[in-house]
Design a protein around this motif. Sequence first.
Motif, PDB file in Angstrom:
ATOM      1  N   GLU A 174     -20.562 -35.713  40.551  1.00 28.67           N
ATOM      2  CA  GLU A 174     -20.287 -34.464  41.262  1.00 28.67           C
ATOM      3  C   GLU A 174     -21.429 -34.007  42.149  1.00 28.67           C
ATOM      4  O   GLU A 174     -21.285 -33.040  42.900  1.00 28.67           O
ATOM      5  CB  GLU A 174     -19.964 -33.344  40.257  1.00 28.67           C
ATOM      6  N   THR A 175     -22.590 -34.685  42.052  1.00 27.72           N
ATOM      7  CA  THR A 175     -23.743 -34.200  42.819  1.00 27.72           C
ATOM      8  C   THR A 175     -24.324 -35.280  43.724  1.00 27.72           C
ATOM      9  O   THR A 175     -24.357 -35.127  44.942  1.00 27.72           O
ATOM     10  CB  THR A 175     -24.837 -33.665  41.884  1.00 27.72           C
ATOM     11  N   GLN A 176     -24.767 -36.401  43.169  1.00 26.09           N
ATOM     12  CA  GLN A 176     -25.449 -37.379  44.018  1.00 26.09           C
ATOM     13  C   GLN A 176     -24.505 -38.357  44.698  1.00 26.09           C
ATOM     14  O   GLN A 176     -24.753 -38.788  45.825  1.00 26.09           O
ATOM     15  CB  GLN A 176     -26.485 -38.161  43.228  1.00 26.09           C
ATOM     16  N   ASN A 177     -23.429 -38.737  44.044  1.00 25.30           N
ATOM     17  CA  ASN A 177     -22.492 -39.694  44.621  1.00 25.30           C
ATOM     18  C   ASN A 177     -22.159 -39.314  46.063  1.00 25.30           C
ATOM     19  O   ASN A 177     -21.946 -38.143  46.377  1.00 25.30           O
ATOM     20  CB  ASN A 177     -21.223 -39.726  43.765  1.00 25.30           C
TER      21      ASN A 177
ATOM     22  N   GLY B 222     -26.330 -35.880  47.696  1.00 22.25           N
ATOM     23  CA  GLY B 222     -27.170 -35.102  46.787  1.00 22.25           C
ATOM     24  C   GLY B 222     -28.240 -35.923  46.107  1.00 22.25           C
ATOM     25  O   GLY B 222     -28.554 -35.703  44.923  1.00 22.25           O
ATOM     26  N   LEU B 223     -28.827 -36.876  46.836  1.00 24.21           N
ATOM     27  CA  LEU B 223     -29.810 -37.780  46.237  1.00 24.21           C
ATOM     28  C   LEU B 223     -30.971 -37.032  45.595  1.00 24.21           C
ATOM     29  O   LEU B 223     -31.537 -37.488  44.589  1.00 24.21           O
ATOM     30  CB  LEU B 223     -30.322 -38.752  47.303  1.00 24.21           C
ATOM     31  N   LEU B 224     -31.343 -35.888  46.145  1.00 21.77           N
ATOM     32  CA  LEU B 224     -32.440 -35.123  45.558  1.00 21.77           C
ATOM     33  C   LEU B 224     -32.171 -34.806  44.094  1.00 21.77           C
ATOM     34  O   LEU B 224     -33.102 -34.791  43.270  1.00 21.77           O
ATOM     35  CB  LEU B 224     -32.659 -33.821  46.334  1.00 21.77           C
ATOM     36  N   GLN B 225     -30.896 -34.579  43.745  1.00 16.83           N
ATOM     37  CA  GLN B 225     -30.568 -34.247  42.369  1.00 16.83           C
ATOM     38  C   GLN B 225     -30.951 -35.372  41.420  1.00 16.83           C
ATOM     39  O   GLN B 225     -31.459 -35.141  40.317  1.00 16.83           O
ATOM     40  CB  GLN B 225     -29.059 -33.946  42.262  1.00 16.83           C
ATOM     41  N   THR B 226     -30.744 -36.613  41.856  1.00 16.98           N
ATOM     42  CA  THR B 226     -31.136 -37.756  41.041  1.00 16.98           C
ATOM     43  C   THR B 226     -32.646 -37.925  41.021  1.00 16.98           C
ATOM     44  O   THR B 226     -33.244 -38.247  39.975  1.00 16.98           O
ATOM     45  CB  THR B 226     -30.475 -39.032  41.579  1.00 16.98           C
ATOM     46  N   GLU B 227     -33.284 -37.704  42.168  1.00 10.28           N
ATOM     47  CA  GLU B 227     -34.746 -37.793  42.203  1.00 10.28           C
ATOM     48  C   GLU B 227     -35.376 -36.799  41.226  1.00 10.28           C
ATOM     49  O   GLU B 227     -36.312 -37.142  40.480  1.00 10.28           O
ATOM     50  CB  GLU B 227     -35.236 -37.529  43.624  1.00 10.28           C
ATOM     51  N   LEU B 228     -34.853 -35.578  41.210  1.00 10.80           N
ATOM     52  CA  LEU B 228     -35.379 -34.571  40.286  1.00 10.80           C
ATOM     53  C   LEU B 228     -35.055 -34.927  38.840  1.00 10.80           C
ATOM     54  O   LEU B 228     -35.852 -34.672  37.927  1.00 10.80           O
ATOM     55  CB  LEU B 228     -34.810 -33.197  40.629  1.00 10.80           C
TER      56      LEU B 228
END
Length: 420
Positions: free
Chosen positions: A133-136, A108-114
């Motif tokens: 719960e999202t990017q890891n 879920g790398l996009l979640q961190t980018e956003l």
Amino acid sequence: MKPLAVTAFTLTTALGAGRAATLEALRAQRSGLAPLRFLDLPLATWAGEVAGLEQALLPAALAHHDCRNNRLAWLAMLQDGFIDAVARARARWGAARVGVFLGTSTSGLLQTELAYRNRQSDGALPEGFRYAETQNTFSLAGFAADALQLAGPRCVVSTACSSSAKVFGNAQRMLQAGWIDAAVVGGVDSLCLTTLYGFNALELLAPEACRPWDAARRGLSIGEAASFMLVEREAEATEGWVLGVGETNDGHHMSTPHPEGTGAIAAMRAALAAAGLQPGDIDYINLHGTATPTNDSSEDRAVRSVFGDSTPPCSSTKGATGHTLGAAGGIEAAISLLALQHGFMPGGLNRQQPDPELHAQYLDANRAAPLRHVLSNSFGFGGTNASLVLAKEVASDAPGRPQQAHSPSGGQAAGRRGHQ
């Protein structure tokens, strides 16, 4: 190896959600690739974007996992009765005896980018951002286990483009060791800035829809996708079988494949040996076929090294789906099962001029054929390679064939576990 019984499977790509949409597109030789629209990024390339993810909301109980990658996973799970099939396996074997082994490259790398795009005035990330719960990387397996109510061993493999092919090896070893009785395997990868800009920096993105095995191929088209398969120790009814898994790592280069395909050759031979088959037993090869100049030439040499000058018919389906990176192995295993079930070999898309330096028997159009065995290749960065051998049926007297279950009752399953 003891064959893995596939009792359910599903996939979602830019071709559509579920097996029926995928099969229809493959039969029509329709591509899911289009000029990049994702986040209005200023990159002159094509991509395989899954429609509707912005509307694919997670249930309230799973909302803490919300990100594009897990939405894509959820959308895929909803197709083809997959959740119900896993529920039956959970009731049969027990939640703690069903493993989860999935592949991804960026999770879920996009979640961190956003989140970094929306930092607060003091530089802090948004209060609602949940990395674990999202990017890891593990968040994919954590989400899948929560969504499917499973409590068995779980892990995520992240070996670039071989990730969701290698997970079949994880499942097979855990089943052989007696730790589990069933497993959910597959992979999910979704579009994000790092992937698109990273491949652009490597000068590997094609400015048009990718053209595997074409003399003028100029690179890959990134896609996003999710696939899931349920494999079980025993089954009275199956969708197909995984007969062999071959895994190697030649460590040739961080991003360039070995020019002679050394690791790819070893992976294909290992998969054939695990399946107890000879090269002549393979009816069709789903190539890794990324449409980069070095990948296709390396894989062509590797295929001819294993199969000789008269190779089986082969093609790359990435002209239809795009290169789905960590999800590619699982997606192409699912496409291979569809080919086995429906008796056809999907033609590759977008090739305009055959490369005279590539000699494998590449298909530009679909070909009907009663298939027995399909080989699916997945080769990733860093020289990590995986090949799978799949079949529609396994002979009742085949070495290592799992015994058919006498009853789906949890009581008998528990009794068998007690004697392992």
